[in-house]
Motif scaffolding. Structure first.
Motif, PDB file in Angstrom:
ATOM      1  N   ARG B 175      65.915  16.651  51.714  1.00  0.00           N
ATOM      2  CA  ARG B 175      67.172  17.072  51.080  1.00  0.00           C
ATOM      3  C   ARG B 175      67.572  16.099  49.966  1.00  0.00           C
ATOM      4  O   ARG B 175      68.053  16.507  48.905  1.00  0.00           O
ATOM      5  N   LEU B 176      67.362  14.808  50.195  1.00  0.00           N
ATOM      6  CA  LEU B 176      67.735  13.828  49.154  1.00  0.00           C
ATOM      7  C   LEU B 176      66.780  13.877  47.968  1.00  0.00           C
ATOM      8  O   LEU B 176      67.210  13.766  46.811  1.00  0.00           O
ATOM      9  N   VAL B 177      65.481  14.073  48.244  1.00  0.00           N
ATOM     10  CA  VAL B 177      64.514  14.188  47.138  1.00  0.00           C
ATOM     11  C   VAL B 177      64.839  15.401  46.281  1.00  0.00           C
ATOM     12  O   VAL B 177      64.851  15.330  45.039  1.00  0.00           O
ATOM     13  N   ALA B 178      65.141  16.523  46.940  1.00  0.00           N
ATOM     14  CA  ALA B 178      65.472  17.746  46.189  1.00  0.00           C
ATOM     15  C   ALA B 178      66.721  17.545  45.340  1.00  0.00           C
ATOM     16  O   ALA B 178      66.777  17.957  44.163  1.00  0.00           O
ATOM     17  N   LEU B 179      67.719  16.898  45.918  1.00  0.00           N
ATOM     18  CA  LEU B 179      68.963  16.662  45.180  1.00  0.00           C
ATOM     19  C   LEU B 179      68.715  15.721  43.992  1.00  0.00           C
ATOM     20  O   LEU B 179      69.196  15.964  42.873  1.00  0.00           O
ATOM     21  N   LEU B 477      76.538  13.215  56.624  1.00  0.00           N
ATOM     22  CA  LEU B 477      76.283  12.437  55.411  1.00  0.00           C
ATOM     23  C   LEU B 477      75.619  13.307  54.354  1.00  0.00           C
ATOM     24  O   LEU B 477      76.007  13.299  53.174  1.00  0.00           O
ATOM     25  N   LEU B 478      74.601  14.067  54.765  1.00  0.00           N
ATOM     26  CA  LEU B 478      73.875  14.910  53.806  1.00  0.00           C
ATOM     27  C   LEU B 478      74.788  15.975  53.224  1.00  0.00           C
ATOM     28  O   LEU B 478      74.766  16.234  52.011  1.00  0.00           O
ATOM     29  N   ALA B 483      77.544  18.067  48.638  1.00  0.00           N
ATOM     30  CA  ALA B 483      78.766  18.678  48.087  1.00  0.00           C
ATOM     31  C   ALA B 483      79.288  17.858  46.914  1.00  0.00           C
ATOM     32  O   ALA B 483      79.639  18.391  45.848  1.00  0.00           O
ATOM     33  N   LYS B 484      79.311  16.547  47.079  1.00  0.00           N
ATOM     34  CA  LYS B 484      79.869  15.681  46.042  1.00  0.00           C
ATOM     35  C   LYS B 484      79.060  15.770  44.747  1.00  0.00           C
ATOM     36  O   LYS B 484      79.621  15.970  43.666  1.00  0.00           O
ATOM     37  N   PHE B 485      77.746  15.654  44.868  1.00  0.00           N
ATOM     38  CA  PHE B 485      76.933  15.571  43.650  1.00  0.00           C
ATOM     39  C   PHE B 485      76.618  16.947  43.067  1.00  0.00           C
ATOM     40  O   PHE B 485      76.372  17.067  41.865  1.00  0.00           O
ATOM     41  N   THR B 486      76.634  17.979  43.908  1.00  0.00           N
ATOM     42  CA  THR B 486      76.548  19.334  43.376  1.00  0.00           C
ATOM     43  C   THR B 486      77.746  19.604  42.469  1.00  0.00           C
ATOM     44  O   THR B 486      77.622  20.154  41.373  1.00  0.00           O
ATOM     45  N   GLY B 487      78.912  19.151  42.898  1.00  0.00           N
ATOM     46  CA  GLY B 487      80.112  19.290  42.078  1.00  0.00           C
ATOM     47  C   GLY B 487      80.036  18.455  40.822  1.00  0.00           C
ATOM     48  O   GLY B 487      80.292  18.936  39.707  1.00  0.00           O
TER      49      GLY B 487
END
Lengths: 491, 491
Positions: B175-179, B477-478, B483-487
């Motif tokens: 999930r973090l790599v994708a983000l 946490l994920l 949510a935060k960085f998608t925004g």
């Protein structure tokens, strides 16, 4: 490992831990947040308890017994002498008594502060009586049949006795009283006027510390309520204080502490973290702080340099020239407080305390009668009356924390400084010309070579004797003071 | 005294002495004169040796044996649990091995610094191989037949295992790599421009520390090369650093350390100088520093307040408004250094180290192959290549000083912070309105009540579980990061 190697390795750890305990004290006075006091008390108690256990460890006794009589080089022999001394003193005092002294003096210090604030000796007397009784009991344990007060002195100045001090002070007192009387009949010189911002005081303090040879790569200077020097070896820190109206307080506190610190910094690095790695006695320590502060720092020559420095830092000082500045530095005035006393009156303060504390310990003076005895003696030596206890017998913290036998080492330091100063002037020509340009190098190099580097290798009296070429005596100090102040006051 | 009283009195002294050792470390980084380093090394070694002797004292074993099985209240039982754990760990490691690790890691740290400066991993590899071998041997002694790397983790995060971390990191990594991939395709927000004098940075740092509830009567803030928090009970000090061009470094370092310090300051005062009187694990500690720094300090709401404060302190910041400021605070950029990483990439750095150090300890990865393994893995997770060793496997000091099993607690802290943050938002309504006006009171009170005050009373997982109402997991946490960085990046 041989017994000697084992003993010295063990001792090295003890010395290292003692350095940490000392630095904790520095932290408490400079950096500690105020809400940490209770926890710090517990930390210090744990540290002192651990150090006491190390200093009374039975293995020390066994190592010492195995080594005494062995052929040792002088350095190893001196180390053994210190360890034996420390072990005997630590083991002679029963743990119960040591704990009770720690407990009572902790209470007593608080009571003293309250009593001083209220000018109420009677409120302090009961706890002081307990402290005196406990310290007497400790002194009896330490004396092992010898003189109790001598055993107390020995804690701070090995091999010194009350009888030697009595003889020395007997020579000093009439000459100093006579000089004080003559001076106080004369008009008092003017002090400074002007503005002395505290940051500029600290900046000049740092420069003065460097001028006197303090090594900032192995130390630092901070502000504290009471100036002090702390630590040995390569971490020797000093503190000073500033007062907006009294820059001399800052500068001479700094120079005084620099004297203590340069002694520690000047010790042979081979002695670091050994029993030889710190100043040999309170008296020799004070000789260094005093000669830096007074015989060098308050000399006509050096004050000429300081006058220029202060003019650059603060502008007009309100005095007419370097001679008037020298007179302002060395003003003799009616005052009550030991720590603020000039060179003429300082030792009179000490003799008063010395005689009174001897009488307290022997029982000749009851604690309840201390205030009266103090005030009577003060008026006799100083020529004016003590108005209240905070300016009299409550002014110093020493007795409240059980320091008996300590006061005389202040005067002993002045006497040693007097001897060293005479010898220094004999050996270093052009001293005044050097000091006048702010060059203390030859003077401090002489002190380092003759006194400081030896650390604890010799006894205190041996150090002074070999440095000066004669046994210490009060004559050189008295001659110096009389000459200086006769000139200053045109007597 | 009963065995319990004797044990706890003994332990209290040990805790007090450990506080002193910690403060000595603080002094070394903030106050120590530079020429004192060698002597300080000896002092620290003596202190650590003394503490090790206390922690392995056979009396501890006897007291523990006498008490285990006795009926004890939960507080006494928790204290015993900690003492037993410390005693077992300390006695399992042979003194010879402990001394050898101390000696080799002291050398190794110097070699690491040289190798990093020269970008030369090969120069560091031989001594690192020695460290790994010694730490493996220590881990085998500690594990007593169990998993060696688990025994190492247990030093920092009791009861945590590599298997649990593997599962947790397995959920986080994709999930973090994708983000990260999605974000780095987007344009990077602007940073600040302007002038940020270091004194003004320190002044605002102090105000931010107060804003987050740091109690200056029981602490202080100073500058140091590496920010840290030090001490427990009523003397918890923090350090921060300033960089003229990067004020966020100063402010978020401060808030991070304030999180650690508030944890220590928030522990029930009854636990002071007991085994319950400091943070229960590295992971829980990091959860407090991270939630203060990130979930609170880097929130849109709080950055709105910080934006005003910084404008007042520094004038124009070169950003168009509070939203742009928020984006600047949370910039995700291509970088190599863990300590400077944003919330998206930080845990990727940790997982890389976790997998590599597990392989080093098990022997699956030879030290000589570490640099290649690091670079290969980095490019896979971060999407770009490591240009040189100082930006790769030589960037962190940890391995050079033998810290294996420590890195994963950083991510664990983030995971715990994610859980706590979700629970906090559930329990405290209006949180954003409070943070927007610089009021962290309700948030920090919740953390104090739910986490901080318990100190070492519970296990780490119990603390988080009772605070959140569920066992810790990576999900919150994920969800929060996505949510935060998608925004922020309009993904």
């Amino acid at each position: 490992m041989s017994a000697l190697d084992e003993l010295l390795a063990y001792q090295r750890d003890t010395e290292a831990l003692a350095q940490i305990a000392g630095r904790l004290g520095w932290d408490q006075e400079t950096m500690m947040p105020r809400g940490a006091a209770d926890q710090r008390g517990e930390e210090m108690a744990a540290m002192e308890g651990m150090l006491h256990a190390r200093r009374t460890d039975p293995r020390l006794g066994a190592w010492l017994a195995a080594l005494e009589g062995a052929e040792l080089d002088p350095v190893a022999a001196a180390k053994l002498r210190h360890i034996r001394r420390s072990f005997d003193r630590a083991t002679r005092v029963p743990a119960r008594l040591a704990a009770e002294i720690a407990r009572v003096t902790s209470v007593s210090q608080g009571k003293w502060a309250e009593a001083r604030a209220a000018d109420d000796f009677a409120a302090f007397a009961p706890v002081l009586a307990k402290v005196v009784a406990l310290k007497r009991e400790e002194g009896q344990a330490l004396a092992a049949g010898g003189d109790v007060y001598d055993a107390m002195i020995d804690d701070y100045e090995p091999d010194m006795t009350a009888a030697q001090l009595d003889a020395m002070f007997g020579e000093m007192r009439p000459r100093l009283v006579a000089l004080r009387e003559a001076i106080l009949d004369k008009p008092m010189p003017d002090g400074l006027t002007g503005s002395f911002p505290e940051e500029a005081q600290m900046a000049l303090s740092r420069r003065l510390a460097e001028t006197f040879g303090y090594d900032f790569t192995r130390g630092r200077i901070d502000k504290a309520v009471h100036p002090f020097s702390s630590g040995s070896g390569s971490d020797v820190r000093i503190t000073t204080r500033t007062s907006p109206a009294d820059p001399f307080n800052c500068f001479y506190s700094t120079i005084h502490e620099v004297g203590h610190a340069c002694y520690e910094q000047g010790i042979d690095p081979d002695y670091a973290l050994t029993p030889l790695g710190s100043g040999v006695s309170m008296g020799v320590h004070e000789s260094q702080s005093r000669i830096y502060e007074n015989q060098l720092g308050r000399s006509r020559a050096f004050t000429g340099y300081l006058y220029q420095q202060m003019q650059q830092a603060f502008g007009d000082l309100g005095v007419s020239g370097a001679d008037a500045f020298y007179a302002a530095v060395n003003r003799v005035q009616k005052d009550y407080i030991r720590t603020e006393a000039d060179e003429v009156q300082y030792n009179l303060h000490i003799m008063l305390r010395f005689d009174l504390e001897k009488a307290l310990i022997s029982g000749d003076l009851a604690v309840a009668d201390l205030e009266g005895a103090w005030n009577e003696r003060f008026e006799r030596d100083f020529g004016y009356a003590v108005p209240r206890a905070s300016l009299g017998c409550l002014q110093d913290v020493h007795w409240s924390v059980g320091l008996f036998g300590y006061f005389p080492t202040y005067s002993l330091g002045n006497v040693y400084a007097g001897c060293l100063h005479a010898a220094l002037r004999r050996d270093v020509s052009d001293l005044d010309a050097q000091l006048a340009r702010g060059d203390t190098g030859p003077a401090t190099a002489w002190l380092r070579e003759r006194v400081q580097r030896h650390g604890g290798l010799m006894t205190p009296q041996e150090v002074i004797t070999q440095a000066c070429g004669h046994a210490p005596s009060a004559g050189p100090l008295l001659d110096y003071i009389e000459a200086k102040f006769t000139g200053l006051y045109a007597l």
